[in-house]
Design a protein around this motif. Structure first.
Motif, PDB file in Angstrom:
ATOM      1  N   GLN A 118      45.119  30.984  22.744  1.00 16.79           N
ATOM      2  CA  GLN A 118      44.215  30.895  21.597  1.00 16.79           C
ATOM      3  C   GLN A 118      44.275  32.192  20.781  1.00 16.79           C
ATOM      4  N   PRO A 119      44.467  32.091  19.472  1.00 17.24           N
ATOM      5  CA  PRO A 119      44.604  33.317  18.676  1.00 17.24           C
ATOM      6  C   PRO A 119      43.368  34.237  18.754  1.00 17.24           C
ATOM      7  N   HIS A 120      42.177  33.650  18.868  1.00 20.12           N
ATOM      8  CA  HIS A 120      40.984  34.507  18.869  1.00 20.12           C
ATOM      9  C   HIS A 120      40.713  35.167  20.222  1.00 20.12           C
ATOM     10  N   THR A 121      41.453  34.789  21.268  1.00 20.09           N
ATOM     11  CA  THR A 121      41.258  35.411  22.585  1.00 20.09           C
ATOM     12  C   THR A 121      42.520  36.097  23.118  1.00 20.09           C
ATOM     13  N   ALA A 122      43.613  35.960  22.400  1.00 18.44           N
ATOM     14  CA  ALA A 122      44.910  36.422  22.912  1.00 18.44           C
ATOM     15  C   ALA A 122      44.961  37.937  23.153  1.00 18.44           C
ATOM     16  N   HIS A 123      44.107  38.690  22.457  1.00 20.54           N
ATOM     17  CA  HIS A 123      44.138  40.153  22.581  1.00 20.54           C
ATOM     18  C   HIS A 123      43.316  40.675  23.759  1.00 20.54           C
ATOM     19  N   LEU A 124      42.493  39.815  24.364  1.00 21.36           N
ATOM     20  CA  LEU A 124      41.539  40.281  25.376  1.00 21.36           C
ATOM     21  C   LEU A 124      42.215  40.749  26.667  1.00 21.36           C
ATOM     22  N   THR A 125      41.653  41.820  27.234  1.00 22.24           N
ATOM     23  CA  THR A 125      42.164  42.351  28.493  1.00 22.24           C
ATOM     24  C   THR A 125      41.213  41.979  29.633  1.00 22.24           C
ATOM     25  N   ILE A 126      41.732  41.944  30.843  1.00 26.97           N
ATOM     26  CA  ILE A 126      40.869  41.787  32.018  1.00 26.97           C
ATOM     27  C   ILE A 126      41.105  42.955  32.964  1.00 26.97           C
ATOM     28  N   ALA A 127      40.001  43.618  33.331  1.00 27.31           N
ATOM     29  CA  ALA A 127      40.062  44.709  34.304  1.00 27.31           C
ATOM     30  C   ALA A 127      39.703  44.158  35.678  1.00 27.31           C
ATOM     31  N   VAL A 128      40.561  44.441  36.637  1.00 24.02           N
ATOM     32  CA  VAL A 128      40.384  43.941  38.006  1.00 24.02           C
ATOM     33  C   VAL A 128      40.197  45.134  38.946  1.00 24.02           C
ATOM     34  N   ASN A 129      39.169  45.061  39.789  1.00 22.31           N
ATOM     35  CA  ASN A 129      38.917  46.135  40.759  1.00 22.31           C
ATOM     36  C   ASN A 129      39.893  46.046  41.927  1.00 22.31           C
ATOM     37  N   VAL A 130      40.432  47.187  42.297  1.00 22.94           N
ATOM     38  CA  VAL A 130      41.383  47.232  43.404  1.00 22.94           C
ATOM     39  C   VAL A 130      40.840  48.143  44.504  1.00 22.94           C
ATOM     40  N   SER A 131      40.809  47.625  45.735  1.00 22.35           N
ATOM     41  CA  SER A 131      40.342  48.413  46.877  1.00 22.35           C
ATOM     42  C   SER A 131      41.449  49.312  47.408  1.00 22.35           C
ATOM     43  N   ALA A 132      41.030  50.382  48.062  1.00 24.87           N
ATOM     44  CA  ALA A 132      41.984  51.344  48.619  1.00 24.87           C
ATOM     45  C   ALA A 132      42.997  50.669  49.543  1.00 24.87           C
ATOM     46  N   LEU A 133      42.497  49.779  50.401  1.00 21.37           N
ATOM     47  CA  LEU A 133      43.386  49.120  51.366  1.00 21.37           C
ATOM     48  C   LEU A 133      44.451  48.275  50.662  1.00 21.37           C
ATOM     49  N   GLN A 134      44.034  47.605  49.588  1.00 16.18           N
ATOM     50  CA  GLN A 134      44.971  46.800  48.793  1.00 16.18           C
ATOM     51  C   GLN A 134      46.065  47.686  48.205  1.00 16.18           C
ATOM     52  N   PHE A 135      45.604  48.732  47.550  1.00 16.15           N
ATOM     53  CA  PHE A 135      46.542  49.611  46.850  1.00 16.15           C
ATOM     54  C   PHE A 135      47.500  50.291  47.817  1.00 16.15           C
ATOM     55  N   ALA A 136      47.021  50.521  49.040  1.00 18.44           N
ATOM     56  CA  ALA A 136      47.839  51.212  50.041  1.00 18.44           C
ATOM     57  C   ALA A 136      48.939  50.320  50.632  1.00 18.44           C
ATOM     58  N   GLN A 137      48.857  49.012  50.400  1.00 19.52           N
ATOM     59  CA  GLN A 137      49.877  48.112  50.945  1.00 19.52           C
ATOM     60  C   GLN A 137      51.250  48.442  50.365  1.00 19.52           C
ATOM     61  N   GLU A 138      52.226  48.434  51.233  1.00 18.63           N
ATOM     62  CA  GLU A 138      53.584  48.711  50.790  1.00 18.63           C
ATOM     63  C   GLU A 138      54.006  47.723  49.692  1.00 18.63           C
ATOM     64  N   SER A 139      53.522  46.473  49.854  1.00 18.65           N
ATOM     65  CA  SER A 139      53.943  45.407  48.943  1.00 18.65           C
ATOM     66  C   SER A 139      53.089  45.324  47.671  1.00 18.65           C
ATOM     67  N   PHE A 140      52.185  46.307  47.451  1.00 19.41           N
ATOM     68  CA  PHE A 140      51.210  46.155  46.361  1.00 19.41           C
ATOM     69  C   PHE A 140      51.862  45.905  44.999  1.00 19.41           C
ATOM     70  N   VAL A 141      52.831  46.719  44.645  1.00 13.25           N
ATOM     71  CA  VAL A 141      53.473  46.578  43.332  1.00 13.25           C
ATOM     72  C   VAL A 141      54.107  45.191  43.207  1.00 13.25           C
ATOM     73  N   HIS A 142      54.836  44.825  44.235  1.00 16.49           N
ATOM     74  CA  HIS A 142      55.494  43.514  44.251  1.00 16.49           C
ATOM     75  C   HIS A 142      54.464  42.388  44.153  1.00 16.49           C
ATOM     76  N   ASP A 143      53.370  42.495  44.922  1.00 17.37           N
ATOM     77  CA  ASP A 143      52.326  41.458  44.929  1.00 17.37           C
ATOM     78  C   ASP A 143      51.720  41.263  43.534  1.00 17.37           C
ATOM     79  N   VAL A 144      51.410  42.364  42.881  1.00 16.62           N
ATOM     80  CA  VAL A 144      50.794  42.273  41.550  1.00 16.62           C
ATOM     81  C   VAL A 144      51.770  41.628  40.568  1.00 16.62           C
ATOM     82  N   LEU A 145      53.009  42.107  40.583  1.00 15.43           N
ATOM     83  CA  LEU A 145      53.984  41.580  39.629  1.00 15.43           C
ATOM     84  C   LEU A 145      54.297  40.103  39.902  1.00 15.43           C
ATOM     85  N   ALA A 146      54.246  39.727  41.188  1.00 16.13           N
ATOM     86  CA  ALA A 146      54.487  38.315  41.529  1.00 16.13           C
ATOM     87  C   ALA A 146      53.397  37.430  40.937  1.00 16.13           C
TER      88      ALA A 146
END
Ligand code: C2E
Ligand code: CA
Ligand code: CA
Ligand code: CA
Length: 279
Positions: free
Chosen positions: A106-134
């Motif tokens: 939708q043109p009137h919502t296409a610019h909107l961003t979503i901020a997602v909270n990430v926990s330390a344990l999540q971020f520490a996962q070896e696969s974190f980058v891959h998981d997010v991009l997947a």
């Protein structure tokens, strides 16, 4: 006296046992809740100086079958302790990215961003980058619309590894915001090196900035710091027009807080684009 002592001990034992049982129950409930769609994402508006919606923060809630709507403060710490934060975090990310995909159409919502909270344990996962991009890939979301909120506590150990992960995600378009700024272990040396797009002034400073000269100084300093590091500065916990104006006069032009809207189902955001199309 001896008798009384033993009774007291039994009393505490019973209560401690009850607390342990309750925790185990809640943990099992949460595991089941994750499998049976009991989690919901609420979205809280983030606005610019003109009051226009620029994006949202995704905040998870748990619709428990008997206990009702449970706030994250009550189950996120538990989820972090028992590891359920990993599937939970994955669910949040997936749901938010699906929403981004819907908004992109939708043109009137296409610019909107979503901020997602990430926990330390999540971020520490070896696969974190891959998981997010997947997830970004699977959902067809635009990485540029996704912002990950990190806290300072996450950056205490293996700073080099953390920075490497951030850089890799950033190279793929994902943005970063430093949440609860100033409340944790902050080192300006690290801050300088982190590829952050945004810092978030913690609501505890916003709450007292107008009445406490020290909090006012912290707000002003954070804004100046963000500017000099080329980071966007957003204030959270903005509850009144007076706070909004005060922050604005100190150079902070992005806001989040009850004054602009509480976290709620996605449909509640529609008033923002209705307002804009009427303007
Ligand atoms: P947070 O990331 O600092 O989120 C901001 C909290 O402040 C939210 O509480 C929000 O509802 C509340 N808030 C927003 N505006 C105002 C305001 O004007 N006044 C006041 N008094 N409060 C305001 P909530 O939704 O209960 O979330 C609490 C915490 O739970 C979050 O703090 C975050 O640390 C955690 N959390 C929420 N969702 C997730 C998630 O999906 N993943 C992870 N890892 N943590 C989450
Ligand atoms: Ca946050
Ligand atoms: Ca925060
Ligand atoms: Ca917080």
């Amino acid at each position: 006296a001896k008798e009384g002592g033993r009774n007291r001990l039994q009393f505490f034992d019973t209560h401690m046992q009850a607390a342990v049982d309750e925790r185990t129950n809640l943990e099992n409930d949460l595991r089941l809740g994750l499998q049976t769609d009991q989690l919901v994402l609420h979205y809280q508006p983030q606005v610019d100086a003109a009051g226009r919606l620029t994006g949202v923060e995704a905040l998870v809630r748990w619709q428990h079958p008997t206990l009702g709507l449970i706030s994250p403060a009550q189950f996120i710490p538990l989820a972090e302790e028992c590891g359920l934060i990993l599937p939970l975090g994955q669910w949040v990310l997936h749901t938010a990215c699906q929403q981004l995909r819907v908004w992109a159409r939708q043109p009137h919502t296409a610019h909107l961003t979503i901020a997602v909270n990430v926990s330390a344990l999540q971020f520490a996962q070896e696969s974190f980058v891959h998981d997010v991009l997947a997830v970004v890939h699977e959902t067809g979301a635009m990485a540029q619309r996704l912002k990950l909120e990190l806290t300072e506590s996450l950056l205490v150990k293996d700073v080099e590894g953390m920075i490497a992960k951030m850089k890799e995600l950033k190279a793929n378009g994902v943005g970063f915001s430093l949440d609860d700024f100033g409340t944790g272990y902050s080192s300006l040396r690290y801050l300088k090196r982190l590829p952050l797009d945004q810092i978030k002034i913690d609501q505890s400073f916003v709450a007292d900035a107008m009445t406490d000269a020290k909090d006012e100084a912290i707000v002003a300093t954070t804004v100046a710091l963000g500017k000099s590091l080329h980071m966007m500065v957003i204030a959270e916990g903005v509850e009144t027009q007076a706070q909004r104006d005060f922050l604005d006069s100190h150079g902070c032009h992005h806001f989040q807080g009850y004054f602009f809207g509480r976290p709620g189902p996605v449909a509640e955001l529609a008033r923002f684009w209705r307002d804009e199309t009427q303007a």
